[in-house]
Scaffold this active site. Structure first.
Site, PDB file in Angstrom:
ATOM      1  CD  GLU B  58      16.786   5.438 -48.213  1.00 47.69           C
ATOM      2  OE1 GLU B  58      16.102   5.729 -49.222  1.00 47.69           O
ATOM      3  OE2 GLU B  58      16.952   4.261 -47.830  1.00 47.69           O
ATOM      4  CE  LYS B 138      14.793   1.644 -46.824  1.00 44.62           C
ATOM      5  NZ  LYS B 138      15.568   2.040 -48.026  1.00 44.62           N
ATOM      6  CB  CYS B 174      12.939   4.947 -48.891  1.00 44.93           C
ATOM      7  SG  CYS B 174      12.793   4.967 -50.696  1.00 44.93           S
TER       8      CYS B 174
END
Lengths: 597, 597
Positions: B58, B138, B174
């Site tokens: 990330e 994300k 994540c």
């Protein structure tokens, strides 16, 4: 008081079934310590003895900002217990349809284990003889700079209109009125679909900012036109560490200001719910963009190189008031009765001492200590003494010369490296830090830090030396602003600060004939560059285009970027601007700094 | 390497049109300084010379966390310039359908003035001979504790499936894998509606936490079952001020672990995209609740009063590794080649020195200084000397006695108040702070702070005294954990720390015969109470129910609540737990503390 013309009132009546009955509105800009539930309770209950609509600020019932406190069980349980007590007290009051209060508070949804599933920032309806009732959850949760509301709160999803005594009132909490094109949501426009209203009510906790000026009222006027009703704005009063809430509650109706409460004082602004006036559809809502929030304040005359816009007399008065308030808030809420200032004979410490002295309340004391070192000039003592005499304070001298030479000797006997340069300079500053805190230990006095924003920005200070202190009064003022405020203060307070202090070149006096300008650009240029970097987030080429030299801009970027570690361990700074060092300034210490170059 | 059985592979093939071609996957847990674009670029481009699918963590392209950096023009412009350079380099590479990379980065939408309208945390597709392409934003932005992603980033709204070489790969970043009942959104469940997949890929920047153990792999296994595909997890390596990213990338397939990278080391974990295995529908997704995130680690044996769970040998090894890594990260990225530790003869400074010495790299030095005061016992010097001899370090003595008596004399001659008690104690500590920083000025060494979490929690330290330092190594270890780690270290490093240091009662040696236990509860009790307060956010009655006395709990709450101002000015602390002091701990200094009582 509304002064609307009858004809316009009639217009309001016809649209709005306005019943002609008068309604008193009381905007209570209250002043309580965070979580002082007893005092919060007492104020609210005593207020309910008076008829009318009482409006209290955002999160009146808890205080603001709470940060992680709102997640901790001791706080939650105590708050919920207090809510229950309050509710019981209100329910047991005699029923009374002449009195109501709108009160900001928190609404919790807890798991079985008492863990918060959601926390909402709400408005409670409080009516004698009735249960407390949640009316509205804040929809627009600010999450920039010092604000972290999305970390803690769940946003509401619906606009709310509250009816009482036959009036339709639109409800908002603080940020709800500040939507911009950056937001997906605009609570004001949503409310506009629910017209007509007899009034709009906004419960706020809005921080002070010297440049804010009339922004709140300007915005409220736009919304008053948009929603076609008078707009009532009540704001919190309080200093919460670095954040200052200035109150200054007000009401507007279209273009007219109906009333205005003072800054930095608990106050109740009372008026009648004014009838409607003439409203014009606003062509555009005032934008609350990143640019408008954080735009630097350069001089309007486009000087080259650019300069900071100089504070007007009104702005100086406002800043002086804010700083005195912030000091008294921090001291008062943290139970300090004594202040301690290390005087150097320079501008910053002189201004700090003067502001602190002017802020003193009965029962408070202030002490000044002068700590001459080997390079202190005797004129520094003379100026310091003169200042203290004018302020009616005693000045104590606590020399560091002997300690300094002892440290030097000890190092020369112990280590091979030379004792010179920064080593020699910093030890003087740190000895002063040690001594002033030793004195603070003796008396329980609060040490006021004397750093300014220019120094903090470029790291022109000694960590654990002159950077010590419980609270920084000038940490949001550039050096040129420190001078401006000193000059203004002298004009308004019989020249308390000796002219020599204002006129002498600034110096740390840590080596012979040292002046700040030996290692820094002249302050007017430095401060303008810094404001470009900090508030406008300028690049080097932007600043060069504004008339600064490549070299000086590069040097300032360098000094700024390597001073992060000093700022990390700095004390809270009274925040008087939109962009300040402190909680709302978050920059990693550890990074490659190539992008600044 | 996958070790799946052929029969299960066939099952995978039949469901998934698996084409039988092998695909190499390389999980690159990289290690770069934030914004070191040149190094980031070089690593990525050289990686593309090797065939296969390369997965980077990330925000690989920028580093993480950036905080306000991602809002500043110099950073944005430099990053966008770098993206363009990277894109040009990739486009000019020879077309090659055997190679691709998935790379975390930022995607900006800027206003005409260059102000960010939105910033997304994305995955870029990087294929030789082609333009960079955004694949996914994300969706779940963590915003608790140290995380502030909702402050900076705009969430994505859609799940993403990426097809390459005939394989369907589900993409996550994540937190996307950590949805719980606290969230309105579950990206994993949304992906489940898009099955079948040949693999699931998660790019992470997930902080280390000694108690995290197998949580990541456990969760990945659940998602592998849910999404019916192998799960590839690549995590960042790096120390970013207080936050430690440990790497430990892995791949799992159903219940099987396919591979595991080391902790705290840049590493590439390579394997073939394994065929499908047997999956079982998870009965429930593992919950990532507040409780599981921040639950305190009390002893499993329900001792009364409760105690902290003692670290296992594996946990001690992990913590020792994490602390050495964190020190080297802070020093290395901030260009320190020398370390400086003030030894007291006590446990904390001995452990700090030992850990620092064990972490040393070629070209680095460490210096120990002992600063005896009037109440220092000679055994403290003996122990300190013995420790230094075992570590092969020189120990320098720099007494404060003379300075201390000089300050005392000067105060006695100047001020009427007695020079005694805390005044007398703190001045000793502050003289040491001043001296160690004077030494640091001479050599450019980084001063390592020696405070532990118990002290920081109850304010058992002197501000600007023993609380000084650039970085705190033990600030997330309770005192009992400091002892546990020292004992473990001795078992594994030939008893480097003299037993006497571990066995003597802890003392600040600031007055005659002083021990910590004079003013604090015994550490095993204190630490358990503190963990209850800090991690579980317990109330006093909860702690009393766990076997602690009213008085001691009340006293600890009191000490804890009045020490906030010391923590505010403390240095960054190597974070090794879910709940630590530092950036993720946000409590107002100024508040009514009645709710703690």
């Amino acid at each position: 008081m509304g002064t609307c013309l009858g004809v316009l009132t009639l217009e309001g009546l016809s649209v709005n079934a306005y019943q002609g009955k008068s309604m008193q509105i009381h905007l209570h800009q209250t002043h309580h310590t965070i979580a002082d539930f007893q005092a919060i309770n007492a104020t609210l209950l005593s207020t309910l003895e008076r008829p009318g609509l009482h409006v209290f600020p955002e999160l009146y019932l808890t205080g603001y900002p709470l940060a992680d406190l709102c997640l901790t069980a001791p706080f939650i349980q105590t708050y919920l217990g207090f809510l229950k007590t309050l509710n019981n007290a209100v329910v047991s009051m005699k029923k009374n349809d002449q009195t109501a209060a709108l009160v900001g508070g928190l609404a919790y949804t807890l798991s079985d284990e008492g863990v918060p599933h959601s926390i909402r920032n709400v408005i409670f309806e409080v009516i004698p003889g009735q249960e407390l009732r949640e009316l509205y959850s804040k929809r627009l949760l600010p999450n920039y700079d010092i604000f972290d509301e999305q970390k803690y709160f769940t946003p509401g999803t619906e606009p709310a209109v509250w009816s009482w005594q036959g009036k339709r009132l639109a409800l908002m909490i603080c940020e709800d009125m500040w939507a911009s094109s950056f937001h997906k949501l605009d609570p004001a426009r949503d409310l506009a679909t629910l017209k007509p209203f007899d009034g709009v009510i906004n419960l706020s906790a809005s921080p002070y900012d010297v440049a804010k000026g009339d922004k709140r009222r300007d915005r409220a006027r736009v919304l008053s036109h948009l929603l076609e009703a008078p707009f009532f704005y009540v704001n919190r009063v309080g200093g919460e560490d670095e954040i200052l809430f200035d109150g200054a509650s007000f009401a507007v109706n279209g273009d007219e200001t109906l009333g205005m409460a003072p800054q930095f004082l608990a106050h109740t602004l009372s008026m009648e719910l004014s009838p409607k006036t003439q409203y014009t559809t606003p062509s555009t809502l005032l934008e609350n963009t990143w640019e408008s929030l954080f735009a630097p304040r350069f001089s309007a005359n486009k000087s080259f190189p650019r300069q900071l816009q100089e504070w007007s007399d009104e702005e100086c008065a406002s800043v002086a008031l804010a700083l005195q308030f912030s000091l008294q808030e921090y001291a008062g809420k943290n139970k300090f009765k004594k202040f301690l200032v290390a005087l150097s004979g320079g501008m910053d410490s002189a201004l700090v001492l003067t502001l602190a002295k002017l802020s003193l309340r009965p029962g408070q004391e202030i002490e000044a200590v002068y700590m001459p070192g080997p390079y202190s000039r005797s004129i520094s003592w003379d100026y310091s003494l003169e200042l203290c005499q004018r302020l009616g304070l005693k000045l104590t001298s606590l020399p560091i010369k002997f300690l300094h030479s002892n440290v030097r000797m000890s190092f020369q006997n112990t280590f091979p490296e030379p004792f010179e340069g920064l080593t020699d300079e910093n030890v003087q500053s740190r000895l002063r830090g040690m001594l002033i805190y030793t004195r603070s230990n003796q008396t329980g006095a609060m040490v006021i830090n004397t750093s300014n924003k220019s120094e903090i920005a470029v790291g022109y200070s000694t960590q654990y030396g002159d950077a010590v202190g419980a609270y920084s009064l000038l940490g949001d003022l550039y050096k040129t602003e420190v001078y401006r405020l000193a000059v203004w203060l002298n004009q308004n307070h019989a020249g308390l600060i000796p002219a020599g202090i204002i006129e002498r070149p600034p110096s740390a006096e840590l080596k012979p004939n040292q002046t700040d300008q030996d290692s820094l650009p002249p302050y007017p240029r430095l401060d303008a560059i810094l404001e470009g970097i900090l508030s406008f987030r300028h690049r080097r080429e932007d600043l060069v285009a504004m008339g600064f030299s490549e070299e000086e801009v590069k040097r300032v970027f360098h000094l700024y970027s390597i001073a992060e570690y000093k700022r990390r361990q700095f004390c809270p700074i009274a925040k008087i601007k939109a962009k300040s060092f402190g909680f709302g300034y978050r920059v990693p210490l550890t990074k490659h700094t190539g992008f600044y170059q």
